[in-house]
Design an enzyme around this catalytic site. Structure first.
Site, PDB file in Angstrom:
ATOM      1  N   GLU A  82       0.810  -1.220   0.000  1.00 31.91           N
ATOM      2  CA  GLU A  82       0.000   0.000   0.000  1.00 31.91           C
ATOM      3  C   GLU A  82       0.839   1.264   0.000  1.00 31.91           C
ATOM      4  OE1 GLU A  82      -2.431  -0.013   3.554  1.00 31.91           O
ATOM      5  OE2 GLU A  82      -0.890  -1.096   4.656  1.00 31.91           O
ATOM      6  N   CYS A 120      -7.027  -6.697  -1.604  1.00 28.85           N
ATOM      7  CA  CYS A 120      -8.079  -6.559  -0.591  1.00 28.85           C
ATOM      8  C   CYS A 120      -8.698  -5.164  -0.581  1.00 28.85           C
ATOM      9  CB  CYS A 120      -7.550  -6.912   0.797  1.00 28.85           C
ATOM     10  SG  CYS A 120      -6.147  -5.918   1.338  1.00 28.85           S
TER      11      CYS A 120
END
Length: 658
Positions: free
Chosen positions: A545, A616
């Site tokens: 991320e 996700c």
């Protein structure tokens, strides 16, 4: 003590967020107030709190006085600064409606009903179409005795009123204890229970009784007064709470009169429920699977009636006003929850049209339901795991019903944020074990504690930071606080005995963060072995991320068992655009070439190293992007339960096309 902040709670402190805020405040001994624009109210009264009309992005001050004032302020400020606090679990992972989309508030097609040649039009509150027999539900109005009490009667009447309030609370507590109540409906009933117990309502009623009014008249007057306050607030969420106050007042009056409300238990299968007003309490307990549609004189797209209807996929048209009386004698109704149209006793052509639309919607639902048990595979034989993103054990059922192949992201921060103190190792182990057992043999990927200054929790003191999204958060905080991190790692090792637990580290930007974490895992395993505590190993992975993680992905892939790409934060960091800032919202686009390139670089590194690469972020559930992600090499997609069946269908169609 006091501390000011900007409220980040989604849509502000409307009903359920206010209920949760009050519950949190009541967990502290200190007197706690919330202050907005110079007006202070008790943080332990949900009615007063809602009437303060605290909206998202407004500045408020939390004021506390008592032995645990510091802890109270930290916990309450943490709640107010959590952007997802207003999205209760059932809203964040809402069930699919009749079209298979996530249940979101339907747009209001008209502010009020207006007559039309072919029927009526009201507020489109829950999408979908329905046609069926009309079921009129018009319980008689309740009126007070209209007599003034004698002085010697007042004390007894107050006792009678208080007993009625206790009885209503007990009835709601029994409903909350039932397994049949969905998570979303449970939140609504809990909010109603808080209104029933609130000093604002009971105090107003007792004041009227002391003035000589009988308990029923006093309750009606008190409910009307508070409902009028809600109606006067310039906020559509709070306006809708007026109906809730009236519903609670009615329940108290019925107990005082020794009466039961008209039951909905005998509503025919597929019937269209017609009512001037129906309390969320009544609708939540009704046989919802029998109801084909709902038409009401009161209510809007943000009312609890609408929320319940949407969560159960029931088409609804509300806000018809006095026009609802035209439906009292109807034999059959057709309604369109997408446009707000209601047709009374439709002719043959209209009936055929609606029947065809209902059938088409049913086929689409059935078509998606067929994918619940499907294990999607690509043409080359690769299995694609379609898993669920969840944040609590209460969400397990929705994920299983959707056909989740495990959990691709379990957010552990909610476990920490919902308690006044840091959760113990035993509590954590019990939670993770329950999760593992529920989905075994499918994998359950647990993200270690991912919090920072933007969503602090009780028990951890965060520094003041100019930009907490770039500060002491995620794995950075955990490695600096091994007392907290090791407790979680020990709990995860213990839970791994019960299923396929995997663990991923958030906010990784340096390889040393992985090696230091693995050293702590080994240390915890050695401690548990020495103590004779059953435990098992787990795969360790990282969330991708940060731009740094993307650029060092080849090296990271040699150190971990899997990657999981968190597209929400990755997009934010790649584009240097705060995803909570509406002025730069257009930059938060996962399809931007820069973001897609980052995803592809990550996937390429993972595939080359032979490790699993998953995703996700919410982008994982987008049918338009799934083919691109799978071609990059991703083999696991994790999303909201509402998106799972549609994602499986997309993958299956893609394989067939290949």
């Amino acid at each position: 003590m006091e501390r000011s902040t900007i409220v980040r709670v989604h849509e502000g402190l409307h009903a359920r967020p206010a209920t949760r805020f009050v519950k949190l405040a009541k967990g502290f001994e200190s007197d706690v107030e919330l202050v907005k624009d110079g007006k202070a109210v008790s943080a332990k009264s949900s009615v007063k709190l809602m009437l303060l009309a605290v909206k998202e992005n407004q500045e408020v001050t939390v004021r506390a006085n008592g032995a645990d004032a510091i802890e109270a302020i930290e916990a309450l400020i943490g709640y107010l600064e959590n952007p997802k606090a207003g999205l209760d679990d059932e809203d964040t992972h809402a069930p699919a409606n009749e079209a298979g989309k996530e249940a979101a508030p339907a747009p209001q097609s008209a502010p009020a009903a207006s007559g039309e040649a072919n029927g009526l039009r009201g507020v489109a509150a829950s999408e979908g179409v329905a046609i069926g027999p009309a079921f009129a539900h018009f319980p008689p109005d309740i009126a007070g005795q209209g007599r003034m009490l004698q002085a010697e009667e007042i004390a007894g009447e107050i006792d009678r009123f208080r007993a009625a309030v206790v009885a209503v609370q007990a009835r709601m507590d029994r409903a909350l204890a039932q397994d049949s109540l969905s998570a979303g409906d449970r939140g609504i009933v809990a909010a109603l229970r808080d209104i029933a117990a609130d000093d604002s309502l009971t105090g107003e009623a007792e004041k009227a009784i002391k003035g000589g009014n009988d308990a029923v008249s006093a309750t009606i007057t008190a409910a009307s007064t508070i409902a009028a306050d809600f109606s006067a607030v310039d906020d559509h969420y709070l306006n809708a709470r007026a109906d809730d106050v009236h519903a609670v007042g009615r329940q108290i009056c019925l107990v005082l009169l020794g009466q039961d409300d008209v039951s909905l238990e005998n509503i025919p299968q597929g019937a269209i429920l017609i009512a001037d007003d129906i309390g969320a309490w009544d609708l939540a307990r009704a046989p919802l699977k029998c109801i084909g549609g709902v038409v009401c004189g009161h209510g809007g797209a943000t009312s609890h009636i609408a929320i319940i209807a949407r969560s159960h996929g029931i088409p609804a048209v509300l806000g018809l006003g006095d026009k609802i009386n035209a439906l009292r004698t109807a034999q059959e109704l057709a309604l369109d929850g997408n446009s707000g149209q209601v047709i009374i006793d439709p002719d043959a052509a209209t009936r055929a049209d609606f029947a065809g639309r209902v059938e088409a919607a049913a086929k689409e639902r059935a078509g998606l339901t067929a994918f619940k048990t499907v294990t999607p595979k690509l043409a080359d034989g690769r299995t694609i795991e379609v898993a669920a993103n969840i944040g609590s054990l209460e969400e397990i059922e929705a994920a299983q019903e959707a056909g989740a192949m495990g959990v691709g992201l379990f957010r552990t921060e909610l476990l920490f944020m919902r308690h006044m103190h840091l959760p113990s190792e035993d509590m954590q182990a019990e939670t993770y074990a329950a999760l593992a057992k529920a989905f075994a043999p499918y994998p359950v990927i647990v993200r270690t504690l991912d919090i920072g200054g933007d969503k602090p929790i009780a028990g951890i003191e965060f520094p003041d930071e100019e930009n907490p999204f770039l500060g002491w958060r995620g794995i950075r905080m955990c490695l600096d606080r091994p007392d907290i991190f090791k407790r979680q790692l020990r709990a995860l090792l213990r839970a791994a005995v019960h299923g396929n637990i995997k663990v991923m580290l958030p906010m990784v930007s340096d390889i040393s963060e992985v090696t230091r974490s693995r050293a702590l895992v080994d240390e915890c395993a050695a401690e548990l072995k020495a103590e004779g505590v059953p435990h098992a190993t787990f795969d360790l992975g990282v969330m991708i991320e940060t731009p740094a993680a993307v650029l060092i992905a080849p090296a990271l892939a040699r150190e971990v068992a899997f990657f999981s790409i968190g597209t929400n934060d990755l997009t934010q960091y790649i584009m240097a655009a705060d995803r909570l800032n509406p002025t730069v919202a257009k930059l938060n686009d996962v399809t931007n070439p820069a973001v897609m390139s980052a995803i592809e670089l990550t996937a390429r590194a993972g595939v080359a190293a032979g490790i699993m690469v998953g995703m996700c972020g919410e982008a994982a559930g987008r049918p338009d992007l799934i083919p691109a992600f799978l071609k990059m090499g991703l083999t696991e997609l994790s999303m909201s339960p509402a998106s799972i069946q549609r994602a499986k269908k997309t993958i299956t169609a893609m394989a067939a096309g290949e």
